[in-house]
Design an enzyme around this catalytic site. Structure first.
Site, mmCIF file in Angstrom:
data_model
loop_
_atom_site.group_PDB
_atom_site.id
_atom_site.type_symbol
_atom_site.label_atom_id
_atom_site.label_comp_id
_atom_site.label_asym_id
_atom_site.label_seq_id
_atom_site.Cartn_x
_atom_site.Cartn_y
_atom_site.Cartn_z
ATOM 1 N N ASN A 1 44.256 29.737 37.885
ATOM 2 C CA ASN A 1 45.433 30.409 37.337
ATOM 3 C C ASN A 1 46.177 29.431 36.437
ATOM 4 O O ASN A 1 46.983 28.633 36.893
ATOM 5 C CB ASN A 1 46.337 30.901 38.477
ATOM 6 C CG ASN A 1 47.475 31.780 37.985
ATOM 7 O OD1 ASN A 1 47.675 31.934 36.786
ATOM 8 N ND2 ASN A 1 48.216 32.345 38.909
ATOM 9 N N ASN B 1 51.365 35.704 33.544
ATOM 10 C CA ASN B 1 50.633 36.938 33.243
ATOM 11 C C ASN B 1 49.907 37.500 34.471
ATOM 12 O O ASN B 1 49.050 38.370 34.337
ATOM 13 C CB ASN B 1 49.637 36.720 32.089
ATOM 14 C CG ASN B 1 48.526 35.735 32.432
ATOM 15 O OD1 ASN B 1 48.273 35.432 33.600
ATOM 16 N ND2 ASN B 1 47.853 35.219 31.408
ATOM 17 N N ASP B 2 50.259 37.029 35.664
ATOM 18 C CA ASP B 2 49.577 37.512 36.870
ATOM 19 C C ASP B 2 49.679 39.031 37.002
ATOM 20 O O ASP B 2 48.757 39.690 37.486
ATOM 21 C CB ASP B 2 50.149 36.846 38.121
ATOM 22 C CG ASP B 2 49.768 35.370 38.211
ATOM 23 O OD1 ASP B 2 49.042 34.889 37.316
ATOM 24 O OD2 ASP B 2 50.196 34.709 39.170
ATOM 25 N N ASP C 1 42.853 33.327 35.108
ATOM 26 C CA ASP C 1 42.965 33.786 33.721
ATOM 27 C C ASP C 1 42.224 32.878 32.763
ATOM 28 O O ASP C 1 41.608 31.871 33.163
ATOM 29 C CB ASP C 1 44.440 33.917 33.326
ATOM 30 C CG ASP C 1 45.262 32.680 33.658
ATOM 31 O OD1 ASP C 1 44.701 31.559 33.625
ATOM 32 O OD2 ASP C 1 46.460 32.817 33.953
ATOM 33 N N ASP D 1 25.439 44.231 31.873
ATOM 34 C CA ASP D 1 25.516 44.771 33.220
ATOM 35 C C ASP D 1 24.665 46.043 33.350
ATOM 36 O O ASP D 1 24.572 46.829 32.407
ATOM 37 C CB ASP D 1 26.991 45.077 33.534
ATOM 38 C CG ASP D 1 27.203 45.601 34.925
ATOM 39 O OD1 ASP D 1 26.991 44.831 35.873
ATOM 40 O OD2 ASP D 1 27.593 46.770 35.072
ATOM 41 N N GLU E 1 20.795 42.592 33.165
ATOM 42 C CA GLU E 1 20.691 42.690 34.616
ATOM 43 C C GLU E 1 19.681 43.789 34.950
ATOM 44 O O GLU E 1 19.941 44.967 34.779
ATOM 45 C CB GLU E 1 22.046 43.028 35.240
ATOM 46 C CG GLU E 1 21.968 43.129 36.762
ATOM 47 C CD GLU E 1 23.212 43.750 37.389
ATOM 48 O OE1 GLU E 1 23.503 43.419 38.543
ATOM 49 O OE2 GLU E 1 23.881 44.570 36.718
#
Length: 614
Positions: free
Chosen positions: A134, A139-140, A161, A326, A355
């Site tokens: 962090n 900006n959490d 982040d 993905d 993947e």
């Protein structure tokens, strides 16, 4: 003076009028000089389709597509001869005020098209940014997205982040990492469980809890200063239910509907089963991965082109070095092949790894570019790289099988590489012991450092592109049986107030340092050794649970010995004469010990050796 004020006011009012009509333009801008000359711009706004669209005399309009939803217009321009600059797009309607929207073409970076993607000279470090560090607590949480940070929730946002990644690039460079694959960072406004960011709600915007588009581009720039590469995790198969376009679909068939939701059966083998029932194939390809992830329909040309342009936009904008895609094998296989080919045509030296989570080499090989297996059905995915899940499967088992038998122990490694003939490009396989979806290897090994050393040695010295999962290098554990959040724990030291800071040597515990020092030694050795990047592989049948193989080229040879037995073993160099090739001795880079190759090689139980022949 009054005239100037009036003109300013008029300009402001016209700007407001344009914004009221057009809420979104995607791509927001583009570049001149692209291989793909046709650019399809999507305009979105209330009843925007009531307007006729035209462009200036110097712009060739290929077509204008209006769908059943009047809030969309898709405008295709030919940009082949257009220099960088701003161009007017005119919107006109009888009885209503006409307006114009400027669209910008930017200059490309020098040699952008020839950028070199990641390859077997790299070691990829997989990060889940929410759980790594962090760097910017401000900006959490963010007012534009729903979920707020709460480190007490295993499946919630914790606050990691982009700034946290940038702040710790020196740690990764020192460790010996050369590339970062980050799980997705685009906006995910799922009201809960959004930290993994695979249910995206805006694919042109970095999630504000990670930072900004500009910070993401800064991350790439800071990595390039260190000769490191940035790999974006890209999702072609689905978006999140909160995506703004899902809430106002351009066309009914923008997503796969039954109508509405049906779940995938996850049976990817239906994609090439010659005896498949159509309903089973449909439920695999068109079924949604989960209820909150609507399945995109790549058979719709508008969808496919949107995804192609979005991927290219991020490569150009952020200066990317690769994609990990993905759920690659859940996509419509013809659509995903077109998507992949379009990107590789634009960037012939780029790399994309898909993947393909399957447990059979032939089935994995099917999805790699120019696959001899795919050729049986005249299929080519154009995908350069696939993930070696069969090796991963073997790693989870064999290092806990100390007593070898016909099919247990190190024979599982040998048999995995026996099938290398099935792959079109064996150097372009991603090899790994664990990732963000699998059990932590140190949990699997119950915290046994010796087993970690054996597995890591194999991953970092065999053929292919090695990938490590964040925290494995300091012994982090996590039990998938307790939930995905447990295998995605916070990296110690990434948050102010953490009990210890494993990013610094003085902050690591003895256990963490034991893992770290071994990993660092091997990674930094590998970084300098071309023979471990692209050298050929020569392997020997394991004996007494000891697996021996060589990596070699015209100039160098490295002998790798993995003793998976708890007992000391003695190796007869004569058996390995083909690999030793007359070299009189060598140095084990893990211990610094020298070995005469005219004498038996003794190796302690549960121990690896990486002997550079001299």
């Amino acid at each position: 003076m009054q005239i100037n004020k009036f003109l300013c006011l008029l300009g402001f009012l016209l700007s407001v009028a344009v914004q009221a009509q057009i809420e979104k333009v995607e791509p927001p801008f583009w570049w001149s000089g692209m291989q793909q000359e046709d650019l399809q711009i999507m305009f979105y706004g209330e009843n925007i389709a009531e307007y006729e669209v035209a462009a200036g005399d110097d712009v060739i309009v290929k077509n204008v597509i209006k769908t059943e939803n009047p809030n969309y217009i898709f405008l295709t321009l030919n940009t082949g001869t257009l220099p960088a600059g701003s161009y007017n797009i005119d919107f006109k309607r009888k009885g209503k005020k006409s307006f114009s929207k400027k669209y910008e073409l930017r200059e490309r970076r020098a040699n952008s098209a020839m950028r070199k993607g990641f390859d077997a000279s790299d070691v990829i470090y997989l990060i889940m940014p929410d759980r790594f560090a962090n760097g910017d607590p401000s900006n959490d949480s963010h007012p534009s997205v729903t979920e707020v940070a709460d480190r007490k929730k295993q499946g919630g946002r914790h606050g990691g982040d982009i700034r946290g990644v940038i702040n710790n690039l020196d740690y990764l460079e020192d460790l010996g990492v050369t590339a970062i694959w980050s799980t997705p960072m685009l906006e995910d406004n799922d009201p809960a469980y959004s930290y993994h960011t695979y249910a995206q709600s805006d694919v042109y915007r970095i999630d504000p809890r990670y930072g900004s588009n500009e910070e993401y581009r800064e991350l790439a720039a800071e990595m390039h200063k260190r000769d490191m590469k940035l790999i974006m995790d890209y999702v072609t198969n689905h978006w999140g239910a909160e995506h703004w376009m899902i809430k106002d679909l351009p066309t009914y068939d923008w997503i796969n509907q039954f109508p509405g939701y049906e779940n995938s059966n996850y049976r990817m083998t239906t994609q090439y089963d010659p005896n498949v029932a159509e309903i089973d194939l449909k439920y695999c390809v068109d079924g949604w991965f989960v209820r909150t992830m609507p399945d995109l329909n790549q058979r719709n040309p508008l969808v496919l082109n949107y995804l192609i342009q979005n991927a290219i936009w991020w490569i150009e904008y952020a200066d990317l070095d690769g994609f990990r895609v993905d759920t690659y094998s859940y996509n419509d296989k013809e659509g995903i092949a077109k998507w992949t080919k379009a990107i590789m045509d634009e960037y012939p030296n780029f790399n994309i790894v898909g993947e393909v989570w399957m447990h059979d080499q032939a089935q994995i090989s099917y999805w790699q570019k120019d696959s001899p297996i795919g050729a049986i059905q005249s299929y080519n995915s154009y995908l350069p790289s696939v993930m070696d899940f069969t090796l991963h499967d073997a790693i989870l088992e064999m290092f806990q099988e100390e007593e070898a038998s016909w099919d247990k122990g190190m024979i599982k490694a040998y048999e995995n590489f026996v099938n290398d003939f099935l792959y079109a490009d064996i150097d372009n396989l991603l090899v790994f012991a664990g990732n963000h979806d699998t059990n932590r290897i140190n949990e699997q090994f119950d915290g046994d450092l010796d087993s970690y050393k054996l597995a890591t040695t194999l991953v970092l010295t065999t053929r292919g592109i090695p990938q490590l999962y964040y925290g494995d290098e300091i012994g982090m554990r996590g039990d998938k049986g307790k939930g995905d959040g447990d295998i995605r724990r916070d990296f110690p030291g990434g948050w102010e107030g953490d009990e210890n800071n494993a990013f610094n040597a003085e902050g690591r515990t003895k256990m963490q340092e034991d893992y770290h020092s071994f990993t660092k030694t091997l990674l930094n050795y590998r970084k300098q050794k071309e023979v471990l990047h692209f050298g050929k592989l020569l392997q020997y049948l394991p004996e007494e649970n000891v697996y021996v193989y060589f990596r070699y080229n015209e100039n160098e040879r490295v002998m790798v010995v993995i003793n998976n037995s708890p007992n000391e073993r003695s190796l007869d160099p004569g058996r390995y004469a083909e690999g030793i090739k007359g070299f009189p001795g060598g140095t084990d880079i893990l211990t610094g010990r020298t070995h005469k190759l005219s004498e038996p090689i003794k190796i302690a139980g549960k121990t690896p050796m990486v002997i550079e022949l001299k």
